[in-house]
Motif scaffolding. Structure first.
Motif, PDB file in Angstrom:
ATOM      1  N   ASP A  80       0.856  -1.183   0.000  1.00 39.41           N
ATOM      2  CA  ASP A  80       0.000   0.000   0.000  1.00 39.41           C
ATOM      3  C   ASP A  80       0.889   1.229   0.000  1.00 39.41           C
ATOM      4  O   ASP A  80       1.888   1.270   0.710  1.00 39.41           O
ATOM      5  N   GLY A  81       0.548   2.197  -0.831  1.00 40.00           N
ATOM      6  CA  GLY A  81       1.269   3.465  -0.790  1.00 40.00           C
ATOM      7  C   GLY A  81       0.409   4.480  -0.086  1.00 40.00           C
ATOM      8  O   GLY A  81      -0.746   4.690  -0.444  1.00 40.00           O
ATOM      9  N   LEU A  82       0.936   5.092   0.962  1.00 44.00           N
ATOM     10  CA  LEU A  82       0.180   6.106   1.676  1.00 44.00           C
ATOM     11  C   LEU A  82       0.328   7.414   0.902  1.00 44.00           C
ATOM     12  O   LEU A  82       1.433   7.907   0.715  1.00 44.00           O
ATOM     13  N   SER A  83      -0.784   7.947   0.436  1.00 42.54           N
ATOM     14  CA  SER A  83      -0.720   9.172  -0.354  1.00 42.54           C
ATOM     15  C   SER A  83      -0.840  10.389   0.536  1.00 42.54           C
ATOM     16  O   SER A  83      -1.481  10.340   1.572  1.00 42.54           O
ATOM     17  N   TYR A 128      -2.495  13.965   0.228  1.00 44.88           N
ATOM     18  CA  TYR A 128      -3.450  14.630  -0.651  1.00 44.88           C
ATOM     19  C   TYR A 128      -3.348  16.135  -0.537  1.00 44.88           C
ATOM     20  O   TYR A 128      -3.213  16.673   0.561  1.00 44.88           O
ATOM     21  N   LEU A 129      -3.445  16.799  -1.664  1.00 46.40           N
ATOM     22  CA  LEU A 129      -3.548  18.257  -1.679  1.00 46.40           C
ATOM     23  C   LEU A 129      -4.781  18.623  -2.490  1.00 46.40           C
ATOM     24  O   LEU A 129      -5.219  17.856  -3.352  1.00 46.40           O
ATOM     25  N   ASN A 130      -5.316  19.794  -2.211  1.00 43.48           N
ATOM     26  CA  ASN A 130      -6.434  20.288  -3.016  1.00 43.48           C
ATOM     27  C   ASN A 130      -5.959  20.517  -4.448  1.00 43.48           C
ATOM     28  O   ASN A 130      -4.812  20.907  -4.680  1.00 43.48           O
ATOM     29  N   GLU A 131      -6.872  20.280  -5.393  1.00 43.91           N
ATOM     30  CA  GLU A 131      -6.488  20.373  -6.790  1.00 43.91           C
ATOM     31  C   GLU A 131      -5.949  21.758  -7.177  1.00 43.91           C
ATOM     32  O   GLU A 131      -5.131  21.883  -8.072  1.00 43.91           O
ATOM     33  N   GLY A 132      -6.415  22.802  -6.472  1.00 40.99           N
ATOM     34  CA  GLY A 132      -5.980  24.151  -6.793  1.00 40.99           C
ATOM     35  C   GLY A 132      -4.677  24.570  -6.137  1.00 40.99           C
ATOM     36  O   GLY A 132      -4.199  25.683  -6.342  1.00 40.99           O
ATOM     37  N   ASN A 133      -4.089  23.706  -5.334  1.00 41.90           N
ATOM     38  CA  ASN A 133      -2.869  24.068  -4.612  1.00 41.90           C
ATOM     39  C   ASN A 133      -1.658  24.022  -5.548  1.00 41.90           C
ATOM     40  O   ASN A 133      -1.412  23.005  -6.199  1.00 41.90           O
ATOM     41  N   PRO A 134      -0.895  25.147  -5.653  1.00 41.44           N
ATOM     42  CA  PRO A 134       0.252  25.151  -6.576  1.00 41.44           C
ATOM     43  C   PRO A 134       1.412  24.267  -6.108  1.00 41.44           C
ATOM     44  O   PRO A 134       2.288  23.945  -6.906  1.00 41.44           O
ATOM     45  N   VAL A 135       1.414  23.884  -4.834  1.00 37.04           N
ATOM     46  CA  VAL A 135       2.504  23.028  -4.351  1.00 37.04           C
ATOM     47  C   VAL A 135       2.360  21.647  -4.979  1.00 37.04           C
ATOM     48  O   VAL A 135       1.277  21.061  -4.968  1.00 37.04           O
ATOM     49  N   TYR A 166      -8.084   5.261  -1.987  1.00 40.78           N
ATOM     50  CA  TYR A 166      -9.244   6.138  -1.884  1.00 40.78           C
ATOM     51  C   TYR A 166      -9.134   7.417  -2.710  1.00 40.78           C
ATOM     52  O   TYR A 166     -10.024   8.228  -2.687  1.00 40.78           O
ATOM     53  N   THR A 167      -8.000   7.605  -3.401  1.00 40.91           N
ATOM     54  CA  THR A 167      -7.763   8.899  -4.017  1.00 40.91           C
ATOM     55  C   THR A 167      -8.785   9.253  -5.083  1.00 40.91           C
ATOM     56  O   THR A 167      -8.824   8.652  -6.150  1.00 40.91           O
ATOM     57  N   LYS A 168      -9.622  10.226  -4.807  1.00 42.02           N
ATOM     58  CA  LYS A 168     -10.617  10.694  -5.764  1.00 42.02           C
ATOM     59  C   LYS A 168     -10.930  12.153  -5.466  1.00 42.02           C
ATOM     60  O   LYS A 168     -11.139  12.510  -4.324  1.00 42.02           O
ATOM     61  N   GLY A 169     -10.932  13.002  -6.462  1.00 44.06           N
ATOM     62  CA  GLY A 169     -11.291  14.398  -6.266  1.00 44.06           C
ATOM     63  C   GLY A 169     -10.189  15.253  -5.685  1.00 44.06           C
ATOM     64  O   GLY A 169     -10.375  16.439  -5.501  1.00 44.06           O
ATOM     65  N   ASP A 178      -2.654  13.822  -5.686  1.00 41.31           N
ATOM     66  CA  ASP A 178      -1.565  13.255  -4.890  1.00 41.31           C
ATOM     67  C   ASP A 178      -0.371  14.195  -4.932  1.00 41.31           C
ATOM     68  O   ASP A 178      -0.097  14.810  -5.955  1.00 41.31           O
ATOM     69  N   CYS A 179       0.323  14.290  -3.807  1.00 46.70           N
ATOM     70  CA  CYS A 179       1.517  15.116  -3.744  1.00 46.70           C
ATOM     71  C   CYS A 179       2.727  14.213  -3.965  1.00 46.70           C
ATOM     72  O   CYS A 179       2.794  13.116  -3.409  1.00 46.70           O
ATOM     73  N   ALA A 180       3.662  14.639  -4.794  1.00 48.70           N
ATOM     74  CA  ALA A 180       4.896  13.878  -4.965  1.00 48.70           C
ATOM     75  C   ALA A 180       5.743  14.029  -3.706  1.00 48.70           C
ATOM     76  O   ALA A 180       5.807  15.109  -3.125  1.00 48.70           O
ATOM     77  N   VAL A 181       6.373  12.933  -3.287  1.00 49.47           N
ATOM     78  CA  VAL A 181       7.113  12.959  -2.026  1.00 49.47           C
ATOM     79  C   VAL A 181       8.592  12.693  -2.285  1.00 49.47           C
ATOM     80  O   VAL A 181       8.953  11.811  -3.066  1.00 49.47           O
ATOM     81  N   LYS A 182       9.443  13.497  -1.607  1.00 50.07           N
ATOM     82  CA  LYS A 182      10.889  13.325  -1.720  1.00 50.07           C
ATOM     83  C   LYS A 182      11.413  12.739  -0.420  1.00 50.07           C
ATOM     84  O   LYS A 182      11.004  13.153   0.660  1.00 50.07           O
TER      85      LYS A 182
END
Lengths: 314, 280
Positions: B110-113, B115-122, B207-210, B213-217
């Motif tokens: 399982d990958g723990l995601s 989540y950021l809001n779709e409008g977030n520039p980060v 569960y990712t919908k709407g 996902d944030c890329a993680v370093k």
């Protein structure tokens, strides 16, 4: 009194009747007492599970009574567990206060309208409608607050947090309006007609009569209704769990997220290790909650008694 | 007086009836209990397996990884589904009762995601930044390259295995900030972030919908990795974990057949359909 039928008077019949009566009375008594026994058992259970906080040295090392007040955060699952009551108490207080400030005027004035002003046809619509509101499952109210109310509120207040004590309090207020309304309406309706007639005969307007005569005469009942609403608001769990955000922030702002006693228990009890300090603390919260609602209910009972005596004396 | 005594007798009878708990029923099926993250996965496995093997009964319930492990120790479930490894004290308890520390079977990844809001520039955050955000050291998006707005934290209740995983692997065991709002269930977290322009949340990849996902370093200098089948499988995505079955002893008979099927390509394929990642 007409004579009894001779057949009923036979000895055997009287005896079987007595046995039946005794049986029914016994059955009813058992039902009544099982409810009381249930209450007592729950009370004993809750308080017993909280007891290690005061008696068990191993539990006290992690969670003790003084620590509830000296700790600065609610962090039960941690390398250094801390159990501060302040954020939970302030959270509960904020949510309940918002709910009562919102619900009390609406419910009392609605009751005043239904009992004093509404034509009987309209009252037949209003009363059941508000009582149906009492039947709306709290999870539905919570969901509504989570999805709709929170977005709308954030648009109005521009608060950084969507879910807040204000959001939960308003949803909770909708939930307690029927409780307050029903008791108030009953109390207003039980004010003798002669009061109103006397007031109107003296030249008071209907509004003056309702506000200055009928409402004060029913004040004990109104007080009881408000207290019962308060007890329900304090204990209500699902609405708050869904709508408040549940962050244990100790602040005075209703725009912050809040964690209430009831929601805290509901959220954490599911997976706590039975017998652990955390478990005992959650039961201690339960005991606190139980005591608060119990005292409020006792106070409400006192008001109802006073109303009864007042009206009987009238 | 007599009436009172009789009444007390009735009361006592009622109480004693209530007091004796129902005797444990001998179940002919297999029971799975544990992680809320894994409930859907377990149910799909059970449904498909029961379809292919009529007569087999498999019951799946959630409650959380800890609940499942407690049930395994108490003997009330055959298989425990857990989204975290068993803790040493839990293994000790199991050994005290069954002279075995249990059998651990990884059944999916399982990958723990995040989540950021779709409008977030980060677009990407390092583990270090995530830690600072969730412990409350960083409170404004502009501190991590976003716009000037307060970061709104969403997370899971402390009874959830996901909470534990995030706390151990991202926060290094430190405590979450008090301002972190906790919601019942990953779906609720996703929903909150979807509605909150400044929100951040975490949860199972299933569960990712709407939300985005944030890329993680792994650290400030490492490349940013999106959660995905390949990156979770090869471990390059930093927030990946195994999902486990725990048993008291080596599976036999029907239980063994079921576990073997879960690990077979058919079972693993089903895990992928639900949104998890296969073992191999």
């Amino acid at each position: 009194m007409p004579p009894l039928q001779p057949a009923l008077n036979t000895l055997a019949h009287r005896r079987s009747r007595r046995v039946r009566e005794a049986f029914i009375a016994g059955l009813l008594r058992a039902c009544a007492f099982s409810a009381v026994a249930g209450l007592l058992l729950i009370m004993v259970f809750v308080f017993k599970e909280a007891l290690p906080i005061f008696t068990n040295a191993a539990t006290q090392k992690e969670a003790n009574f003084a620590g509830f007040f000296s700790a600065t955060a609610w962090q039960p699952v941690s390398d250094h567990p801390r159990y501060a009551l302040a954020p939970l108490l302030s959270g509960t207080l904020k949510v309940v206060l918002v709910a009562m400030l919102f619900a009390t005027p609406i419910a009392v004035l609605a009751a005043l309208f239904a009992s004093e002003f509404a034509p009987s046809r309209l009252r037949e619509v209003i009363k059941p409608a508000i009582e149906i509101l009492a039947g709306v499952p709290s999870v539905v109210l919570g969901f509504f607050a989570l999805m709709v109310l929170a977005t709308w509120l954030q648009g109005v207040t521009h608060a950084p947090m969507r879910l807040s004590a204000l959001n939960a309090g308003l949803a909770l207020g909708i939930g307690v309006i029927p409780t307050i309304f029903t008791v108030c309406e009953d109390a207003l309706r039980s004010v003798p007609k002669s009061y109103r007639e006397a007031s109107l005969a003296l030249g008071a307007s209907p509004w003056q009569t309702a506000w200055s005569v009928t409402l004060p005469a029913a004040s004990a009942g109104v007080g009881a209704g408000v207290l019962l609403g308060l007890a329900r608001a304090t204990g209500e769990t699902m609405i708050v769990l869904m709508a408040s955000g549940n962050a244990a922030i100790h602040s005075a702002s209703v725009l912050d997220s809040a964690r209430t006693l009831s929601a805290c228990i509901a959220a954490e009890l599911a997976e706590v290790v039975v017998g652990s300090p955390h478990y005992s603390v959650l039961f201690f919260l339960g005991a606190v909650l139980f005591t608060i609602t119990f005292l409020i209910n006792v106070a409400a009972g006192f008001f109802v008694d006073r109303l009864r005596r007042q009206l009987a004396g009238a | 007086m007599i009436a009172r005594i009789r009444m007390l007798g009735l009361l006592a009878a009622t109480l004693s009836l209530a007091a004796c708990s129902p005797a444990p029923v001998e179940s002919r099926g297999i029971t799975l209990k544990g992680s809320d993250t894994m409930v859907i996965l377990g149910q799909r496995w059970a449904e498909q397996y029961m379809n292919q093997n009529p007569g087999q009964v498999i019951q799946v319930t959630g409650g959380g990884s800890g609940t499942g492990i407690a049930a395994l120790i108490n003997g009330t479930t055959d298989i425990c589904q857990s989204s975290r490894p068993m803790k040493p004290d839990e293994k000790l308890k199991l050994r005290d009762r069954y002279q075995s520390t249990g059998i651990e079977i990884p059944v999916a990844k399982d990958g723990l995601s995040v989540y950021l809001n779709e409008g977030n520039p980060v677009k990407e955050l390092s583990i270090e930044q995530l830690k600072a955000i969730y412990t409350g050291k960083v409170t404004n998006w502009k501190q991590v390259g976003g716009k000037d707005a307060t970061i709104i934290l969403y997370g899971r209740e402390n009874s959830s295995g996901t909470y534990g995983f995030f706390k151990d692997n991202v926060l290094d065991g430190q405590d979450f900030a008090a301002s972190c709002q906790t919601l019942p269930g990953t779906a609720a977290v996703v929903n909150a972030v979807a509605k909150d322009a400044n929100g951040i949340g975490y949860g199972g990849a299933a569960y990712t919908k709407g939300v985005r996902d944030c890329a993680v370093k792994k650290n400030a200098g490492a490349p940013a990795v999106m959660p995905g089948a390949a990156t979770v499988k090869d471990g390059s995505y930093p927030l990946s974990r195994f999902l486990f079955f725990y048993l008291r002893r080596k599976p036999e008979g029907d239980t063994k057949k079921f576990v073997d099927w879960v690990l077979s390509p058919a079972g693993q394929q089903l895990a992928v359909q639900v949104g998890y990642f296969p073992l191999h």
